[in-house]
Every structure is written in C-alpha cells, then in structure tokens.
Design a protein around this motif. Structure first.
Motif, short mmCIF file in Angstrom:
data_model
loop_
_atom_site.label_atom_id
_atom_site.label_comp_id
_atom_site.label_asym_id
_atom_site.label_seq_id
_atom_site.Cartn_x
_atom_site.Cartn_y
_atom_site.Cartn_z
N ALA A 90 0.89 -1.07 -0.11
CA ALA A 90 0.07 0.05 -0.03
C ALA A 90 0.97 1.25 -0.21
CB ALA A 90 -0.86 0.04 1.20
N ALA A 91 1.84 1.16 0.62
CA ALA A 91 2.89 2.28 0.68
C ALA A 91 3.53 2.56 -0.51
CB ALA A 91 3.86 2.19 1.86
N LEU A 92 3.88 1.47 -1.21
CA LEU A 92 4.41 1.51 -2.66
C LEU A 92 3.38 2.37 -3.67
CD1 LEU A 92 6.42 -1.69 -2.85
CD2 LEU A 92 7.41 0.86 -2.28
N ALA A 93 2.22 1.81 -3.40
CA ALA A 93 1.27 2.19 -4.38
C ALA A 93 0.89 3.64 -4.04
CB ALA A 93 0.03 1.31 -4.14
N ALA A 94 1.10 4.11 -3.06
CA ALA A 94 0.68 5.53 -2.68
C ALA A 94 1.87 6.34 -3.14
CB ALA A 94 0.44 5.67 -1.14
N GLY A 95 3.12 5.97 -3.37
CA GLY A 95 4.13 6.89 -3.83
C GLY A 95 5.45 6.49 -3.33
N ALA A 96 5.46 5.84 -2.06
CA ALA A 96 6.71 5.70 -1.34
C ALA A 96 7.86 5.06 -2.35
CB ALA A 96 6.41 4.66 -0.27
N ASP A 97 9.05 5.40 -2.07
CA ASP A 97 10.13 5.07 -2.65
C ASP A 97 10.94 3.75 -2.15
OD1 ASP A 97 10.34 7.09 -5.03
OD2 ASP A 97 10.14 8.24 -3.36
N GLY A 98 10.71 3.34 -0.70
CA GLY A 98 11.45 2.59 -0.10
C GLY A 98 10.57 2.22 1.30
N TYR A 99 10.82 1.02 1.87
CA TYR A 99 10.27 0.75 3.19
C TYR A 99 11.25 -0.01 3.91
CZ TYR A 99 6.32 -1.33 6.31
OH TYR A 99 5.68 -1.68 7.20
N LEU A 100 11.37 0.53 5.39
CA LEU A 100 12.38 -0.33 6.12
C LEU A 100 11.85 -0.47 7.48
CD1 LEU A 100 15.94 1.47 5.61
CD2 LEU A 100 15.22 -0.82 5.23
N HIS A 199 4.39 3.59 -15.66
CA HIS A 199 3.42 3.93 -14.67
C HIS A 199 3.13 2.65 -13.98
CE1 HIS A 199 1.66 8.01 -16.42
NE2 HIS A 199 2.82 8.03 -15.55
N ARG A 200 2.65 1.30 -14.62
CA ARG A 200 2.69 0.21 -14.23
C ARG A 200 3.81 -0.15 -13.43
NH1 ARG A 200 -1.10 2.19 -15.00
NH2 ARG A 200 -2.53 1.87 -16.85
N VAL A 201 5.06 -0.03 -13.84
CA VAL A 201 6.27 -0.41 -12.88
C VAL A 201 6.16 0.38 -11.55
CG1 VAL A 201 8.70 0.06 -12.73
CG2 VAL A 201 7.59 -1.05 -15.01
N ARG A 202 6.06 1.51 -11.69
CA ARG A 202 5.67 2.46 -10.21
C ARG A 202 4.90 1.89 -9.53
NH1 ARG A 202 8.55 3.84 -6.71
NH2 ARG A 202 6.95 4.20 -5.24
N GLU A 203 3.43 1.79 -9.99
CA GLU A 203 2.32 1.38 -9.38
C GLU A 203 2.68 -0.04 -8.48
OE1 GLU A 203 -0.99 3.54 -12.28
OE2 GLU A 203 -0.53 1.40 -12.36
N ASP A 204 3.27 -0.85 -9.09
CA ASP A 204 3.63 -2.19 -8.70
C ASP A 204 4.78 -2.37 -7.81
OD1 ASP A 204 0.91 -3.05 -9.56
OD2 ASP A 204 1.78 -4.11 -11.44
N GLY A 205 5.66 -1.31 -7.92
CA GLY A 205 6.81 -1.42 -7.01
C GLY A 205 7.74 -2.43 -7.57
N LEU A 206 7.61 -2.54 -8.85
CA LEU A 206 8.68 -3.48 -9.76
C LEU A 206 10.15 -3.10 -9.68
CD1 LEU A 206 6.27 -4.42 -12.85
CD2 LEU A 206 6.63 -5.58 -10.66
N GLU A 207 10.52 -1.85 -9.72
CA GLU A 207 11.68 -1.52 -9.62
C GLU A 207 12.24 -1.89 -8.42
OE1 GLU A 207 9.13 0.61 -8.75
OE2 GLU A 207 9.80 2.45 -8.22
N HIS A 208 11.64 -2.40 -7.25
CA HIS A 208 12.16 -2.96 -6.12
C HIS A 208 12.50 -4.42 -6.19
CE1 HIS A 208 11.45 1.07 -4.07
NE2 HIS A 208 9.97 0.63 -4.49
N GLU A 209 12.16 -5.17 -7.29
CA GLU A 209 12.26 -6.38 -7.39
C GLU A 209 13.92 -6.77 -7.44
OE1 GLU A 209 10.73 -9.00 -7.73
OE2 GLU A 209 8.60 -8.33 -8.37
N PRO A 210 14.31 -7.83 -6.65
CA PRO A 210 15.81 -8.11 -6.46
C PRO A 210 16.50 -8.14 -7.70
CG PRO A 210 14.65 -9.57 -4.92
CD PRO A 210 13.51 -8.69 -5.96
#
Length: 229
Positions: A90-100, A199-210
């Motif tokens: 949910a945080a990634l979908a809202a626009g967050a760039d990371g989560y720790l 936009h789909r990459v951003r919405e789904d947080g795909l840039e965070h994939e290992p």
C-alpha cells in the motif's frame, strides 16, 4: 549533500535519528517533525528523502501523508515497526520509494537513503518479500524475461537497447512487451504506451524487485515517476 527530513511522533526516535545521522558523510538532517503538517509548516523546500513513520497519532493516513510529501518533490522512505506485506504494498502504491523496519542498522538505513536519493529506489528484504508475494488480482504475473525487458524499456532505454541487454532480438523484445501489455489489460489496467508501462512499474513497485535496480527520475520523461508505526 543529501538533505533528509524525519517525521515521527516518537520524540526519542527523532532525537536518536538526528544524532545517528549527524556524522554520516554526505547526509544532512534538515528538519524533524512529529507530523507531516508540522514538517510542511516549518520546511517549505523539497527534501531529497523524508523518513516517514508509517502510523502517526494525529489520525492521518499513511497514503495521504505519502501523497502530500511526494507532491512537494520529496522522495519518501517509510519506516515501520513491522514488515507487513499489505502495508508495504500500500505504501508503494501511494508513492513511497522504499520501506524499512526500525530494527535495521545504520549502514542499511544510509544505503536506503542514498539509493532513493541517487537512483530513485531502495532495496531491502522487506520490499523483496512483499513484491515476491504480491498476490493482488490486479497485478499480472510476469515471467523473468518479461520483467527484465519491461524494466529496461520503461526506465528509458530504446527497444533495441533493451533487447541487447536481454540478449534477444528487438522483435522478440517487442513480443515480450506486447505480452506484458496484454496481461495488464486482462487485469483491468489498460496499458498501451511506454508511459503507461512506466506507470505500471511504479504502481506495482517492480523497480524494487531483487536484481532489477534502475535509476528513474520523477515526473518527466518515460521513466516511472518517482514513495510506520
């Protein structure tokens, strides 16, 4: 110099974070606040990275806080006590760039801040777990090769360059992208253009994939736009 702001309603954590980051080369804590309202009232300039506590006691919602901070041009690293998958997504979908989570050490925190400020995304075990187990019905299941071509192409590479990186022909790369678009359309998320793919990459947080880190700008060009308790 990377400017950092911290939003958390735990006074001890605010003081500790300021002390913790004070001597880190290349970082400067520009502001601390207990709420997003307080931060925006006292600090009207974009901050490279805002460390945002996920759940604040002022009845604000995480998504609204993330949206407001992103609207200033700042990037957002959400800090939480728990690695809850639904909250991370949910945080990634809202626009967050990371989560720790708050149990990480200083080097991990600094690496996340630098990753967001310099490359547009932070990689962490929490993000990897959430993305790997994202079973939302509107998120298509992409093959490793489809994901690779999508990320390279959406990051701004030409189709020919994305194909070269994947070791395939441009026609094959186009076939992969067509499959990706079709999967998103079947999931009820129309996707036609390079901007749509970004936009789909951003919405789904795909840039965070290992293994798939890319540098993205915010708000301009074909790359994806820009992200406790």
């Amino acid at each position: 110099m990377i400017t950092v702001a911290v939003v958390d309603d735990d006074r001890m954590l605010l003081d500790g974070m300021r002390s913790w980051l004070r001597d880190v080369p290349g970082l400067r804590v520009a502001a601390v606040a207990a709420t997003v309202d307080e931060l925006l009232a006292r600090w009207d300039r974009p901050t490279a990275v805002v460390l945002l506590d996920l759940v604040l006691r002022d009845d604000s919602t995480p998504a609204a806080n993330i949206h407001r901070l992103c609207a200033t041009g700042s990037r957002v690293l959400v800090i939480s006590t728990v690695p809850d998958r639904a909250r991370i997504l949910a945080a990634l979908a809202a626009g967050a760039d990371g989560y720790l989570t708050k149990d990480n050490d200083l080097p991990t925190l600094v690496a996340a801040i630098e990753g967001i400020a310099l490359r547009g995304a932070a990689h962490s075990p929490e993000l990897a777990f959430a993305c790997a187990h994202d079973d939302r019905p509107d998120r298509p299941r992409l093959s490793p090769r489809e994901l690779q071509v999508l990320l390279d192409y959406a990051s701004g590479l030409t189709l020919k360059s994305a194909a070269r990186r994947a070791g395939i022909t441009p026609n094959t790369a186009k076939d992969y992208l067509d499959r990706v678009k079709a999967k998103y359309q079947r999931a009820g998320r129309p996707t036609y253009t390079k901007t749509d793919l970004a936009h789909r990459v951003r919405e789904d947080g795909l840039e965070h994939e290992p293994g798939h880190g890319r540098g993205h700008g915010r708000g301009h060009g074909p790359g994806p736009s820009r992200g406790t308790g």
